[in-house]
Design a protein around this motif. Structure first.
Motif, PDB file in Angstrom:
ATOM      1  N   THR A  63     -14.705  -6.042   4.306  1.00  0.00           N
ATOM      2  CA  THR A  63     -14.944  -5.751   5.722  1.00  0.00           C
ATOM      3  C   THR A  63     -13.658  -5.456   6.497  1.00  0.00           C
ATOM      4  OG1 THR A  63     -16.923  -7.140   5.699  1.00  0.00           O
ATOM      5  CG2 THR A  63     -15.948  -6.668   7.843  1.00  0.00           C
ATOM      6  N   SER A  64     -12.615  -6.186   6.204  1.00  0.00           N
ATOM      7  CA  SER A  64     -11.382  -6.075   6.995  1.00  0.00           C
ATOM      8  C   SER A  64     -10.684  -4.724   6.872  1.00  0.00           C
ATOM      9  CB  SER A  64     -10.408  -7.189   6.608  1.00  0.00           C
ATOM     10  OG  SER A  64     -10.019  -7.059   5.252  1.00  0.00           O
ATOM     11  N   VAL A  65     -11.018  -3.938   5.852  1.00  0.00           N
ATOM     12  CA  VAL A  65     -10.331  -2.655   5.665  1.00  0.00           C
ATOM     13  C   VAL A  65     -11.262  -1.461   5.829  1.00  0.00           C
ATOM     14  CG1 VAL A  65      -8.719  -3.782   4.088  1.00  0.00           C
ATOM     15  CG2 VAL A  65     -10.631  -2.446   3.152  1.00  0.00           C
ATOM     16  N   LYS A  66     -12.535  -1.695   6.034  1.00  0.00           N
ATOM     17  CA  LYS A  66     -13.480  -0.589   6.188  1.00  0.00           C
ATOM     18  C   LYS A  66     -13.063   0.297   7.360  1.00  0.00           C
ATOM     19  CE  LYS A  66     -17.712  -2.491   4.185  1.00  0.00           C
ATOM     20  NZ  LYS A  66     -19.082  -3.000   4.454  1.00  0.00           N
ATOM     21  N   GLY A  67     -13.088   1.594   7.128  1.00  0.00           N
ATOM     22  CA  GLY A  67     -12.706   2.544   8.155  1.00  0.00           C
ATOM     23  C   GLY A  67     -11.216   2.798   8.245  1.00  0.00           C
ATOM     24  N   ARG A  68     -10.412   1.996   7.542  1.00  0.00           N
ATOM     25  CA  ARG A  68      -8.953   2.182   7.570  1.00  0.00           C
ATOM     26  C   ARG A  68      -8.405   2.560   6.190  1.00  0.00           C
ATOM     27  NH1 ARG A  68      -5.623  -1.977   8.589  1.00  0.00           N
ATOM     28  NH2 ARG A  68      -7.032  -3.572   7.739  1.00  0.00           N
ATOM     29  N   PHE A  69      -8.981   2.011   5.146  1.00  0.00           N
ATOM     30  CA  PHE A  69      -8.513   2.279   3.785  1.00  0.00           C
ATOM     31  C   PHE A  69      -9.517   3.166   3.059  1.00  0.00           C
ATOM     32  CE2 PHE A  69      -5.922  -1.911   3.093  1.00  0.00           C
ATOM     33  CZ  PHE A  69      -5.219  -1.666   4.277  1.00  0.00           C
ATOM     34  N   THR A  70      -9.005   4.013   2.170  1.00  0.00           N
ATOM     35  CA  THR A  70      -9.853   4.869   1.356  1.00  0.00           C
ATOM     36  C   THR A  70      -9.381   4.822  -0.089  1.00  0.00           C
ATOM     37  OG1 THR A  70     -10.235   6.372   3.224  1.00  0.00           O
ATOM     38  CG2 THR A  70     -10.757   7.189   1.016  1.00  0.00           C
ATOM     39  N   ILE A  71     -10.294   4.499  -0.985  1.00  0.00           N
ATOM     40  CA  ILE A  71      -9.982   4.497  -2.405  1.00  0.00           C
ATOM     41  C   ILE A  71     -10.463   5.806  -3.017  1.00  0.00           C
ATOM     42  CG2 ILE A  71     -12.146   3.380  -3.120  1.00  0.00           C
ATOM     43  CD1 ILE A  71     -10.495   1.807  -5.195  1.00  0.00           C
ATOM     44  N   SER A  72      -9.700   6.326  -3.959  1.00  0.00           N
ATOM     45  CA  SER A  72     -10.085   7.544  -4.666  1.00  0.00           C
ATOM     46  C   SER A  72      -9.461   7.509  -6.056  1.00  0.00           C
ATOM     47  CB  SER A  72      -9.629   8.789  -3.905  1.00  0.00           C
ATOM     48  OG  SER A  72      -8.224   8.824  -3.774  1.00  0.00           O
ATOM     49  N   ARG A  73      -9.914   8.390  -6.907  1.00  0.00           N
ATOM     50  CA  ARG A  73      -9.361   8.441  -8.262  1.00  0.00           C
ATOM     51  C   ARG A  73      -9.341   9.866  -8.757  1.00  0.00           C
ATOM     52  NH1 ARG A  73     -12.769   4.626 -11.815  1.00  0.00           N
ATOM     53  NH2 ARG A  73     -11.559   5.544 -13.530  1.00  0.00           N
ATOM     54  N   ASP A  74      -8.403  10.121  -9.650  1.00  0.00           N
ATOM     55  CA  ASP A  74      -8.295  11.399 -10.316  1.00  0.00           C
ATOM     56  C   ASP A  74      -8.305  11.090 -11.804  1.00  0.00           C
ATOM     57  OD1 ASP A  74      -7.551  13.789 -11.504  1.00  0.00           O
ATOM     58  OD2 ASP A  74      -6.139  14.308  -9.916  1.00  0.00           O
ATOM     59  N   ASN A  75      -9.451  11.267 -12.427  1.00  0.00           N
ATOM     60  CA  ASN A  75      -9.569  10.907 -13.844  1.00  0.00           C
ATOM     61  C   ASN A  75      -8.740  11.808 -14.750  1.00  0.00           C
ATOM     62  OD1 ASN A  75     -11.215   8.799 -13.145  1.00  0.00           O
ATOM     63  ND2 ASN A  75     -13.108   9.698 -13.940  1.00  0.00           N
ATOM     64  N   ALA A  76      -8.446  13.001 -14.292  1.00  0.00           N
ATOM     65  CA  ALA A  76      -7.599  13.899 -15.086  1.00  0.00           C
ATOM     66  C   ALA A  76      -6.153  13.403 -15.120  1.00  0.00           C
ATOM     67  CB  ALA A  76      -7.653  15.308 -14.520  1.00  0.00           C
ATOM     68  N   LYS A  77      -5.773  12.655 -14.094  1.00  0.00           N
ATOM     69  CA  LYS A  77      -4.403  12.146 -14.012  1.00  0.00           C
ATOM     70  C   LYS A  77      -4.331  10.644 -14.317  1.00  0.00           C
ATOM     71  CE  LYS A  77      -2.808  15.516 -10.612  1.00  0.00           C
ATOM     72  NZ  LYS A  77      -2.181  15.727  -9.277  1.00  0.00           N
ATOM     73  N   ASN A  78      -5.475  10.043 -14.682  1.00  0.00           N
ATOM     74  CA  ASN A  78      -5.508   8.601 -14.974  1.00  0.00           C
ATOM     75  C   ASN A  78      -4.936   7.779 -13.818  1.00  0.00           C
ATOM     76  OD1 ASN A  78      -6.564   9.258 -17.447  1.00  0.00           O
ATOM     77  ND2 ASN A  78      -4.910   8.385 -18.657  1.00  0.00           N
ATOM     78  N   THR A  79      -5.272   8.169 -12.615  1.00  0.00           N
ATOM     79  CA  THR A  79      -4.667   7.539 -11.445  1.00  0.00           C
ATOM     80  C   THR A  79      -5.722   7.200 -10.401  1.00  0.00           C
ATOM     81  OG1 THR A  79      -2.597   8.735 -11.816  1.00  0.00           O
ATOM     82  CG2 THR A  79      -2.935   7.792  -9.630  1.00  0.00           C
ATOM     83  N   VAL A  80      -5.551   6.031  -9.804  1.00  0.00           N
ATOM     84  CA  VAL A  80      -6.370   5.617  -8.672  1.00  0.00           C
ATOM     85  C   VAL A  80      -5.455   5.438  -7.478  1.00  0.00           C
ATOM     86  CG1 VAL A  80      -6.226   3.154  -9.281  1.00  0.00           C
ATOM     87  CG2 VAL A  80      -8.129   3.993  -7.871  1.00  0.00           C
TER      88      VAL A  80
END
Length: 122
Positions: A62-79
Motif C-alpha cells: 500500500t505504501s508505494v502504490k501510485g509511486r513505484f512501478t515494477i517491470s521486467r525485460d525477460n530478454a535482458k534477464n532484468t527486473v
C-alpha cells in the motif's frame, strides 16, 4: 556466480526518483516471479512489489502504490523498480528476489540479491 545483482540505489532528495535494476544469471529468469523487498535496521524484510514470470501481473504494498512501478525485460534477464515521489521513509536497503512461483514472490524466495541502499533526504 551471484544469481541476482542489484544496482541503481543512491542518495536522492525527497520528491526525487530512482530506478533500481536487478540482473539475473544462472537460472531460467523467464520462469520465475520477481520482486523487491526493503529492510531498515533490524526490522524484517518487507515485500514492496512483485511481478509474475510473464510480466502480466504486478502487485504493490500500500505504501508505494501510485509511486513505484515494477517491470521486467525477460530478454535482458532484468527486473526494474521505478521509484518516484520518494519520501524519507522510503530509506532502506532494497533487495531483489526470485521465486519459482510464477505468479508472485513469496516470503521465502529461491534467490536473494545482495541489496542496494536507497537514502532519501528531507
Amino acid at each position: 556466480q551471484v544469481p541476482l545483482v542489484e544496482s541503481g540505489g543512491g542518495l536522492v532528495q525527497a520528491g526525487g526518483s530512482l530506478r533500481l535494476s536487478c540482473t539475473a544469471s544462472g537460472f531460467d529468469f523467464g520462469t520465475y516471479a520477481m520482486g523487491w523487498f526493503c529492510q531498515t535496521g533490524r526490522k524484517e524484510r518487507e515485500g514492496i512489489s512483485s511481478i509474475s514470470a510473464d510480466g502480466g501481473r504486478t502487485s504493490y504494498t500500500t505504501s508505494v502504490k501510485g509511486r513505484f512501478t515494477i517491470s521486467r525485460d525477460n530478454a535482458k534477464n532484468t527486473v526494474y523498480l521505478q521509484m518516484n515521489s520518494l519520501k524519507p521513509e522510503d530509506t532502506a536497503m532494497y533487495y531483489c528476489a526470485a521465486d519459482t512461483n510464477r505468479m508472485f514472490v513469496t516470503i521465502t524466495p529461491t534467490y536473494w540479491g545482495q541489496g542496494t541502499q536507497v537514502t532519501v533526504s528531507s
